[in-house]
Design an enzyme around this catalytic site. Structure first.
Site, PDB file in Angstrom:
ATOM      1  CB  CYS A  84      -1.184  -0.049   1.267  1.00  0.00           C
ATOM      2  SG  CYS A  84      -2.198  -1.413   1.086  1.00  0.00           S
ATOM      3  CG  HIS A  95      -2.837   3.759   1.884  1.00  0.00           C
ATOM      4  ND1 HIS A  95      -3.334   3.466   0.647  1.00  0.00           N
ATOM      5  CD2 HIS A  95      -3.051   2.800   2.944  1.00  0.00           C
ATOM      6  CE1 HIS A  95      -3.766   2.353   0.977  1.00  0.00           C
ATOM      7  NE2 HIS A  95      -3.481   1.723   2.049  1.00  0.00           N
ATOM      8  CG  ASN A 149      -6.580  -0.265   1.311  1.00  0.00           C
ATOM      9  OD1 ASN A 149      -6.053   0.073   0.363  1.00  0.00           O
ATOM     10  ND2 ASN A 149      -6.191  -0.784   2.400  1.00  0.00           N
TER      11      ASN A 149
END
Ligand SMILES: CC(C)(COP(=O)(O)OP(=O)(O)OC[C@H]1O[C@@H](n2cnc3c(N)ncnc32)[C@H](O)[C@@H]1OP(=O)(O)O)[C@@H](O)C(=O)NCCC(=O)NCCS
Length: 336
Positions: free
Chosen positions: A113, A253, A283
Site C-alpha cells: 500500500c 493512503h 482501500n
C-alpha cells in the site's frame, strides 16, 4: 540548470461494478453499520471476471495522458506500483506498455500500500537524473482476486482500481522530496504468504488459502500506520522548509477514515484539508493515492501553487511521504 520533476497529468479508473457493504452480510458475520463506523467504507468497486490489473491501468493512463495533453508515444518510462499484477512476472508495467503499443522501459514497484510513494520517488529521481523525461506512473490493483471472502477482518476493506500520474522534467520545482521507511521485522502482520520461493504454489498451499491476504493483527497495523505516516510527513515537511500548517492538501493512503483522521490530527492539519475518499472506493492499496489525487483535482480541491502532501503505509511494513508544489492548471483549464 537544475532539472526538476513535476506532475503534469492525472487520471483514474474504477471498474463499474459497485459492491455495497450489505453484499458481505450473507458471506461473513458483519454488518453495513460496523464497516461504516470502523472504516468509513460504504462500498468498493470490483472487476468482472476476465478484467486484469493492466486493463484498469491502461484506462487510468489514457485519462492522465489526456489531462497532460500528450500522446502515449511521448512516454519514455512506465513505472507501476502493484502487488496484484497480471502475472508474477513479467511486470504489469510491461503488459501496460504492450497494450499502449509502446516500446519504452517499464518496471513494477512492490511496496504494497506504500507502493505509490516508492514509485513516485523512483520516477522523480529518474527524471531529475536525466534517465527519463516523461514517465507514466501507475498504481493499479485487483485486490478482489486475492481476498479471502471467509475472513471478515480483511475482505470488507479492499477494492479494485487504478490511478495514474504523468511525471515530467520541468524548470520549475514541483515534487520537492520524499521520505521512505520500512520495517521488515513486522513482515508477517500483513502478508500473502504463498506463491513465492518461501511457499511455492501447490495444491496444499491453495487448499490452505495461502495465496490470499492475511492480516493477523489489524489493530497493530492501524497503530503503526498512524505513527509512521505522521512521522514521515513531519520529516519531509521539515526537510523542505515547511510546517504542517503550510499544507494545503493532505492526501493519505486511503485505508480507513479513522487512520486518516488520526494522521491529520497528529499533524494538526485541519481535517477539511485532508482528502478522505475511501467511502465508495475502499482501500485500493498502491492505487489509492493516485485515485484520490485525480478525484480531488477534478473536484477542484487542488489549485496551482498549493502545497500537497502525500503519505502512505502498507505491508512490509513500508511507508513514505512526499511534498510537492502543485503545478498543474485547474481542471477547467485542461482539455482532458
Ligand atoms: C481492521 C480494522 C478496521 C478493525 O477495526 P478495529 O476497530 O481495530 O477492530 P478490532 O481489530 O479491535 O476488532 C474488534 C472486533 O471486531 C471484529 N471484526 C473485525 N472485522 C469485522 C467485520 N468486518 N465485521 C464485524 N466485526 C469485525 C474483530 O473480530 C474483533 O472482534 P473480537 O473483539 O470479538 O475479537 C482496523 O484494525 C484497521 O483498519 N486496521 C488497519 C487495517 C488496514 O488498513 N490494513 C491495510 C493497511 S494498508
Amino acid at each position: 540548470m537544475t532539472r526538476h520533476a513535476t506532475i503534469t497529468g492525472v487520471g483514474s479508473y474504477l471498474p463499474p461494478r459497485l459492491v455495497p457493504n450489505a453484499w458481505f452480510e450473507d458471506k461473513v458475520d458483519t454488518t453495513d453499520a460496523w464497516i461504516r463506523e470502523r472504516t468509513g467504507i460504504r462500498a468498493r468497486h470490483f472487476v468482472e471476471d476476465g478484467v486484469l490489473t493492466s486493463d484498469l491501468a491502461v484506462e487510468a493512463a489514457r485519462r492522465a495522458l489526456a489531462t497532460a495533453g500528450i500522446e502515449a508515444e511521448q512516454l519514455d518510462l512506465i513505472v507501476c506500483a502493484t502487488v496484484t499484477g497480471d502475472t508474477p512476472f513479467p511486470a504489469t508495467a510491461v503488459w501496460v506498455q504492450r497494450k499502449l503499443g509502446l516500446s519504452c522501459p517499464a518496471f513494477d514497484v512492490n511496496a504494497a500500500c506504500a507502493g505509490f510513494s516508492y514509485a513516485l520517488a523512483s520516477a522523480s529521481a529518474m527524471v531529475e537524473a536525466g534517465i527519463a523525461d516523461t514517465v507514466l506512473l501507475l498504481g493499479a490493483e485487483v485486490f478482489s482476486r486475492i481476498l479471502d471472502f471467509t475472513d471478515r477482518s480483511t475482505c470488507v476493506l479492499f477494492g479494485d482500481g487504478a490511478g495514474a500520474a504523468i511525471v515530467r522534467a520541468s524548470e520549475r520545482p514541483g515534487i520537492e522530496g520524499t521520505v521512505l521507511g520500512a520495517d521488515g521485522s513486522a513482515a508477517e502482520v500483513l502478508i500473502m504468504p504463498g506463491g513465492g520461493s518461501r511457499e511455492p504454489a501447490s495444491p496444499a498451499t491453495v487448499a490452505a488459502g495461502r495465496h490470499r491476504i492475511f492480516m493477523p493483527n489489524g489493530r497493530e497495523v492501524f497503530k503503526r500506520a498512524v505513527t509512521e505516516m505522521a512521522s514521515a510527513c513531519r520529516q519531509v515537511l521539515e526537510k523542505n522548509g515547511h510546517a504542517p500548517e503550510d499544507v494545503d492538501v493532505l492526501i493519505p493512503h486511503q485505508a480507513n477514515e479513522r487512520i486518516m483522521r488520526a494522521v491529520a490530527e497528529r499533524l494538526r492539519i485541519p481535517e477539511e484539508r485532508a482528502v478522505l475518499d475511501v467511502a465508495e472506493v475502499g482501500n485500493t492499496s498502491a492505487a489509492s493515492i493516485p485515485i484520490a489525487l485525480d478525484r480531488a483535482w477534478r473536484a477542484g480541491r487542488i489549485r496551482p501553487g498549493d502545497l500537497v502532501l502525500f503519505t502512505s503505509f502498507g505491508a512490509g511494513l513500508t511507508w513514505g511521504a512526499t511534498s510537492m508544489r502543485w503545478t498543474m492548471p485547474a481542471p477547467e483549464e485542461v482539455a482532458g
